[in-house]
Write a protein that holds these residues in place. Structure first.
Motif, short mmCIF file in Angstrom:
data_model
loop_
_atom_site.label_atom_id
_atom_site.label_comp_id
_atom_site.label_asym_id
_atom_site.label_seq_id
_atom_site.Cartn_x
_atom_site.Cartn_y
_atom_site.Cartn_z
N ALA A 70 -2.95 -35.98 91.90
CA ALA A 70 -2.10 -37.00 91.06
C ALA A 70 -0.70 -37.22 92.02
O ALA A 70 -0.24 -38.38 92.03
N ARG A 71 -0.58 -36.31 92.67
CA ARG A 71 0.72 -36.32 93.59
C ARG A 71 0.27 -36.68 95.03
O ARG A 71 1.04 -36.89 95.95
N ASP A 72 -1.01 -37.14 95.09
CA ASP A 72 -1.52 -37.46 96.54
C ASP A 72 -1.60 -36.13 97.34
O ASP A 72 -1.46 -36.54 98.56
N GLY A 73 -1.66 -35.16 96.79
CA GLY A 73 -1.61 -33.90 97.85
C GLY A 73 -3.21 -33.56 98.17
O GLY A 73 -4.21 -34.22 97.54
N ALA A 74 -3.40 -32.61 98.83
CA ALA A 74 -4.82 -32.14 99.43
C ALA A 74 -4.87 -30.96 99.03
O ALA A 74 -3.98 -29.85 99.44
N ILE A 85 -7.73 -23.10 95.37
CA ILE A 85 -6.69 -22.96 94.25
C ILE A 85 -7.30 -21.90 93.18
O ILE A 85 -6.30 -21.23 92.73
N LEU A 86 -8.30 -21.94 92.96
CA LEU A 86 -8.88 -20.67 92.05
C LEU A 86 -8.67 -19.24 92.65
O LEU A 86 -7.90 -18.45 92.05
N ALA A 87 -8.57 -19.26 94.09
CA ALA A 87 -8.23 -17.95 94.89
C ALA A 87 -6.77 -17.43 94.53
O ALA A 87 -6.30 -16.48 94.40
N SER A 117 8.54 -27.80 92.65
CA SER A 117 7.21 -27.67 92.56
C SER A 117 6.16 -27.39 93.77
O SER A 117 5.18 -27.37 93.55
N ALA A 118 6.97 -27.54 94.86
CA ALA A 118 6.12 -27.49 95.91
C ALA A 118 5.35 -26.10 96.14
O ALA A 118 5.82 -25.09 95.52
N HIS A 119 4.11 -26.16 96.62
CA HIS A 119 3.21 -25.05 96.50
C HIS A 119 3.89 -23.90 97.47
O HIS A 119 3.53 -22.61 96.73
N ASP A 120 4.31 -24.09 98.31
CA ASP A 120 5.18 -22.91 99.40
C ASP A 120 6.13 -22.32 98.61
O ASP A 120 6.41 -21.09 98.58
N VAL A 121 6.70 -22.96 97.71
CA VAL A 121 8.00 -22.47 96.97
C VAL A 121 7.36 -21.58 95.88
O VAL A 121 7.94 -20.47 95.46
N GLY A 122 6.26 -21.90 95.22
CA GLY A 122 5.85 -21.06 94.12
C GLY A 122 5.17 -20.17 94.61
O GLY A 122 5.32 -18.95 93.91
N GLU A 123 4.41 -19.92 95.84
CA GLU A 123 3.89 -18.71 96.44
C GLU A 123 5.19 -17.69 97.00
O GLU A 123 5.23 -16.68 96.47
N ALA A 124 6.21 -18.27 97.21
CA ALA A 124 7.44 -17.47 97.69
C ALA A 124 7.91 -16.90 96.56
O ALA A 124 8.25 -15.77 96.56
N ALA A 125 8.16 -17.78 95.20
CA ALA A 125 8.64 -17.39 94.03
C ALA A 125 7.94 -16.13 93.55
O ALA A 125 8.59 -15.16 92.97
N ALA A 179 -7.58 -23.78 87.57
CA ALA A 179 -7.93 -24.21 88.64
C ALA A 179 -7.98 -25.74 88.73
O ALA A 179 -7.50 -26.43 89.67
N ARG A 180 -8.88 -26.27 87.83
CA ARG A 180 -9.04 -27.72 87.71
C ARG A 180 -7.97 -28.34 87.53
O ARG A 180 -7.81 -29.45 87.93
N ARG A 181 -7.19 -28.04 86.59
CA ARG A 181 -5.83 -28.31 86.09
C ARG A 181 -4.98 -28.72 87.22
O ARG A 181 -4.26 -29.92 87.51
N ARG A 182 -4.84 -27.45 88.21
CA ARG A 182 -3.82 -27.35 89.29
C ARG A 182 -4.25 -28.52 90.16
O ARG A 182 -3.65 -29.05 90.89
#
Length: 217
Positions: free
Chosen positions: A151-155, A161-163, A78-86, A142-145
């Motif tokens: 919730a995962r203490d991310g920043a 996120i919207l972009a 679920s990591a963001h960089d993995v999602g972008e790469a996927a 975007a608000r949900r994401r």
């Protein structure tokens, strides 16, 4: 009389709520569930781990063959960089064909299954008796994401996120191979104004009505 398999195909864009809904439906109907997006994320993570370029098609194809559905780890993938790469490797036709074969094998289980992704009703399981297309406005998604990340203490921040969501929507809907779109006979479920419980009840009502009608034929 043996009960017919129940195959539920759920499509929709990122952060529409389709994954949460799919898991709830799978639990309710006692069906195995596959988040097909994780299969693409697994390919992307293998490429990132090995330091292989994301645009190296032979390496991406090799990685696709290595993906094991039983070993998919949602937390890791679920990591963001993995999602972008996927999202980038998902445009490679041969990668899609390899993963679609794996996804169809999963869908063919005797009990049926719940699969969610972006081309389930149109490509992976076009004959599924139940097809849902789950969506929501980009701003709501975007608000949900952002809430998930916090919730995962991310920043992160809303505009970034919207972009990202708008960019991924464009990439997914405009790709030449298996673009994101509702199947012709899919039931549209716009969750912009729904919480998960409301969406779950609405989906259940659709599924139960379809299966009741099917039982009468």
């Amino acid at each position: 009389m043996k009960k017919a398999p129940l195959l539920i195909a759920i499509d929709g864009p990122a952060a529409s709520g389709k994954g949460t809904l799919a898991r709830r439906l799978a639990d309710y109907y006692h069906l195995p569930h596959l988040d097909t997006g994780l299969t693409y994320r697994a390919v992307a993570r293998l490429l990132l781990e090995k330091g292989w370029p994301l645009d190296d098609e032979p390496k991406a194809i090799e990685a696709a063959h290595l993906v094991e559905l039983a070993a998919l780890d949602h937390a890791v993938l679920s990591a963001h960089d993995v999602g972008e790469a996927a999202s980038r490797i998902a445009v490679i036709p041969q990668v899609r064909r390899i993963l679609v074969d794996k996804q169809r094998a999963f869908a063919g289980q005797p009990s049926g299954a719940v699969l969610d992704g972006r081309d389930i009703g149109t490509v992976v399981c076009p004959d599924a008796p139940v097809k849902l297309y789950v969506t929501a406005s980009p701003q709501v998604r975007a608000r949900r994401r952002l809430a998930e990340i916090k919730a995962r203490d991310g920043a992160s921040d809303f505009d970034t996120i919207l972009a990202d969501i708008v960019r991924r929507d464009e990439r997914d809907t405009q790709r030449a191979d298996s673009p994101l779109r509702p199947a012709d006979n899919a039931h549209l479920l716009d969750t912009s104004e729904m919480d998960i419980e409301t969406a779950f009840i609405a989906a259940r009502n659709i599924i139960d009505a379809i299966m009741a009608a099917k039982d009468k034929t």
